[in-house]
Design an enzyme around this catalytic site. Structure first.
Site, short mmCIF file in Angstrom:
data_model
loop_
_atom_site.label_atom_id
_atom_site.label_comp_id
_atom_site.label_asym_id
_atom_site.label_seq_id
_atom_site.Cartn_x
_atom_site.Cartn_y
_atom_site.Cartn_z
N ARG A 71 6.14 50.46 -7.74
CA ARG A 71 4.89 49.75 -7.41
C ARG A 71 3.90 50.70 -6.76
NH1 ARG A 71 6.11 44.83 -3.62
NH2 ARG A 71 6.03 46.60 -2.23
N LYS A 212 32.51 62.58 -6.02
CA LYS A 212 32.74 63.73 -5.14
C LYS A 212 33.93 64.54 -5.64
CE LYS A 212 30.94 61.44 -0.99
NZ LYS A 212 29.87 62.21 -0.40
N HIS A 270 33.70 52.31 -1.08
CA HIS A 270 34.20 53.69 -0.92
C HIS A 270 35.62 53.72 -0.34
CE1 HIS A 270 30.10 54.45 -1.74
NE2 HIS A 270 29.64 54.55 -0.51
#
Ligand code: BG6
Length: 521
Positions: A71, A212, A270
Site C-alpha cells: 500500500r 537453518k 519452531h
C-alpha cells in the site's frame, strides 16, 4: 517421489555426472516472485536480501522477476531503491554491481490494497509483461508476508484475477508465513481457504527454522553416523532440553505479538519442529513424504502433562538490564495495552509415547529478553550406573550431554567427565566441540535463502505439511485453553521476570519438581 540415491562406485562411477547428485547446485528455472507485504520488516531484513544472495550465488535465472505489492504510492524505481537499501544493509554475500544491475532489471512494483480488484488486475498485467519481456515463463510464486487475517483475501484475489491458474505447463505456488492459524480450528479453516484455490503441492508453509543449516544438521548427525544412534533413546537419555532464548524484546512488533504470545509464536512451530527432528525415527529417504511422515508420527505421540499448572510456565518480561542497557518491561513497550496478559516466555514438559522415548521428558522453553540469544537442543544422559570413585572425586561431575547448538554459536558439544591432572582420581566435566566456523570454510546460507530456492525449484521437504501444523495446534490448544481459563477464573497473570534474566521462577519450579534444572546458558 524421487528415487533413493545410492552412492558408491558400482551405481555411479562419476557422481558429478549423475543428474540425481544433490551436491550439484540446484538452480531455479525461469520464474517471478511476487512478495505481498513488501514494506514489512521480514521483507526488508530477510526476503529481499535472500533474493539478492541467491542471485549472487548464481542460483536464480538471469531472467528472474521480482514484484513487490504494497500500500505505497511507489514507482518501480522506488521499490528498486528500497530493495537496493535492504540488500546493502542485510545481504549475507558481498555486493556486486553486475549482479544487482541484472536483478534490478526484473524489479517491478504494484501499489494497492488487498481488497482492491484493480490492483490485482494490475499485478496480473505486470506479470504478463514480465513473462513477455524477461521470459519468466508464466511461473509465479506468491509470497504472503502479511498478517494472517489478510491471507483469505489475498488468496481469493489471486483466483479472481486469474493469477492462481497456471497456463500450459507453467506453475503457480503460494508461500505462507507462520502463524498458520491461531488454533486448530482456525488452522483448518485457513487450510480450506488455501485449498479452495491452490492444490496442496502448490502450498509452501514456512517454518524458517527448518531452513537453518544447523537444524538440517540434526538429520546428518543422527542418520549419517553410527556413534550416536545406540544411545539415542530411553535407555541412555535422561531427558531432553530444547531452548530458544532471545535477548530482544518485541521491538516494533506489538501489533503482531500482543495477543499471540511466545507459545503460539514459536513453541507451536519452531520448538515442536526441533523436537520432531530430534525424536523421530529414521525416514526411508529425505523426500518430503517420508520425512514429514516420520515427524507426524512423533507429533501424534506427544503427551501433555496431566498437571498443566505444575508442568507449564508462562512469563512476561518486566523492566531490567540487558547488555548494560536499561530496557522497559513488556507492558511499557509501545503499542502494548497496560494490562496485557500476553506471555513473552513459555515452558512446558512433554513426553513422547513411543518405545524409543517412553518416560523421557522433553522440556521446551522459549522467551524474549532473556540473558542471551541462544537456541539449542540438549540431550542429557543418565549418570553411569556405578561410579568406582570416592564421592568427593566426582563431586564436580555432572551428567554427560550432547548439545546441538543451533545458533548463534553453531556447532555440536559433547560433555563428559575427565580426570583432572594430578595425583588424585578427581573427575570433572569437560567438553569436546565442533564449530562450523572452524571446520568449514563456507559460511551457512540464511534460512530464507534455502527456503526461497526450494520454493522456486519446487522442493517441499523443508515445508511442514498441513497435518504437522494441525498436530502442533492439537498439542498447544489444551495448554492455551488452560492458561486462558486460569486467567479468566483466577485472574492469574503471566509471572513477571526481569529482562536479562532466565525467565520466571515458575519455570525453575517446574524443573525442580522433577529434581532437575535448566541448563545455564
Ligand atoms: C520468528 C518469531 O518466527 O522467529 C519471532 O515470530 C522470533 O518472534 C524469530 O524473534 C526468531 O528467529 P531467529 O531465526 O532469529 O531465531
Amino acid at each position: 517421489m524421487r528415487p533413493r540415491s545410492v552412492p558408491g562406485p558400482e551405481r555411479s562411477p562419476n557422481p558429478l555426472r549423475d543428474p540425481r547428485d544433490r551436491r550439484l547446485p540446484r538452480v531455479a528455472g525461469p520464474c517471478a516472485l511476487v512478495i505481498f507485504g513488501v514494506t514489512g520488516d521480514l521483507a526488508r531484513g530477510k526476503l529481499l536480501p535472500a533474493v539478492y544472495d541467491l542471485a549472487n550465488r548464481g542460483l536464480l535465472p538471469p531472467s528472474f522477476g521480482l514484484v513487490g505489492f504494497a500500500r505505497r504510492d511507489w514507482a518501480h524505481e522506488d521499490f528498486a531503491q528500497v530493495t537496493y537499501q535492504a540488500v546493502k544493509e542485510h545481504a549475507r554475500t558481498p555486493f556486486r554491481e553486475d549482479v544487482w544491475r541484472q536483478l534490478a532489471e526484473g524489479v517491478r512494483f504494484v501499489p494497492g490494497q488487498f481488497d482492491d480488484d484493480a490492483a490485482f488486475d494490475s499485478a496480473a498485467k505486470t506479470l504478463e509483461e514480465l513473462d513477455a519481456s524477461r521470459g519468466t515463463g508464466g511461473n509465479h510464486a506468491f509470497y504472503l508476508s502479511v498478517p494472517p487475517k489478510f491471507f483469505p483475501r489475498v488468496v481469493q484475489q489471486l483466483r479472481r484475477s486469474g493469477l492462481s491458474e497456471p497456463v500450459g505447463d507453467s506453475w503457480r505456488r503460494i508461500v505462507v508465513e507462520k502463524p498458520f492459524g491461531h488454533d486448530l480450528t482456525s488452522a483448518r479453516k485457513l487450510n480450506a481457504v488455501m485449498h479452495d484455490v491452490f492444490p496442496e503441492e502448490s502450498v509452501f508453509r514456512i517454518d524458517h527454522y527448518l531452513g537453518k543449516e544447523t537444524v538440517q544438521n540434526i538429520l546428518a548427525l543422527r542418520f549419517a553416523n553410527s556413534l550416536f544412534e545406540p544411545v539415542w533413546n530411553r535407555r541412555y537419555v535422561d531427558h531432553v532440553q530444547i531452548t530458544m532464548a532471545e535477548d530482544i524484546g518485541i521491538g516494533g512488533r506489538a501489533g503482531y505479538y500482543d495477543g499471540i504470545g511466545a507459545a503460539r509464536d514459536v513453541l507451536q512451530n519452531h520448538l515442536l519442529q526441533l523436537l520432531a527432528l530430534t525424536a523421530m525415527e529414521e525416514p526411508v529417504s529425505f523426500d518430503a513424504r517420508a520425512l514429514r511422515a516420520e515427524k507426524e508420527k512423533v507429533l501424534s505421540a506427544i503427551r501433555l502433562p496431566a498437571d498443566l499448572d505444575a508442568y507449564t510456565a508462562r512469563g512476561q518480561y518486566a523492566a531490567g538490564w540487558q547488555g548494560g542497557v536499561q530496557v522497559p518491561g513488556y507492558l511499557d513497550e509501545q503499542g502494548i495495552a497496560p494490562d496485557s496478559q500476553t506471555e513473552t516466555y513459555a515452558a512446558v514438559r512433554l513426553e513422547v509415547d513411543t518405545r524409543r522415548w517412553a518416560g523421557v521428558p522433553f522440556y521446551l522453553r522459549t522467551g524474549k529478553r532473556l540473558g542471551r540469544r541462544v537456541t539449542e537442543v540438549a540431550l542429557i544422559f543418565q549418570r553411569a550406573p556405578h561410579l568406582p570413585f570416592d564421592a568427593t572425586e566426582t563431586a564436580e561431575l555432572g551428567q554427560n550431554a550432547l548439545v546441538m547448538r543451533i545458533q548463534p554459536d553453531e556447532g555440536v558439544t559433547v560433555r563428559f567427565g575427565s580426570k583432572v591432572p594430578g595425583a588424585a582420581m578427581e573427575v570433572r566435566d569437560v567438553t569436546m566441540d565442533f564449530a562450523y566456523g572452524e571446520s568449514f570454510t563456507e559460511t551457512s546460507p540464511e534460512a530464507y535463502e534455502r527456503l526461497m530456492l526450494d520454493v522456486l525449484v519446487g522442493d517441499p521437504p523443508l515445508f511442514p505439511r498441513q497435518e504437522e501444523v494441525e498436530l502442533s495446534w492439537a498439542i498447544l490448544d489444551p495448554i492455551e485453553e488452560h492458561w486462558a481459563r486460569r486467567a479468566a477464573e483466577q485472574r492469574v497473570r503471566p509471572d513477571p521476570y526481569p529482562a536479562g534474566s532466565w525467565g520466571p521462577l515458575s519455570a525453575e519450579a517446574m524443573m525442580a519438581l522433577d529434581g532437575r534444572v535448566w541448563r545455564r546458558l
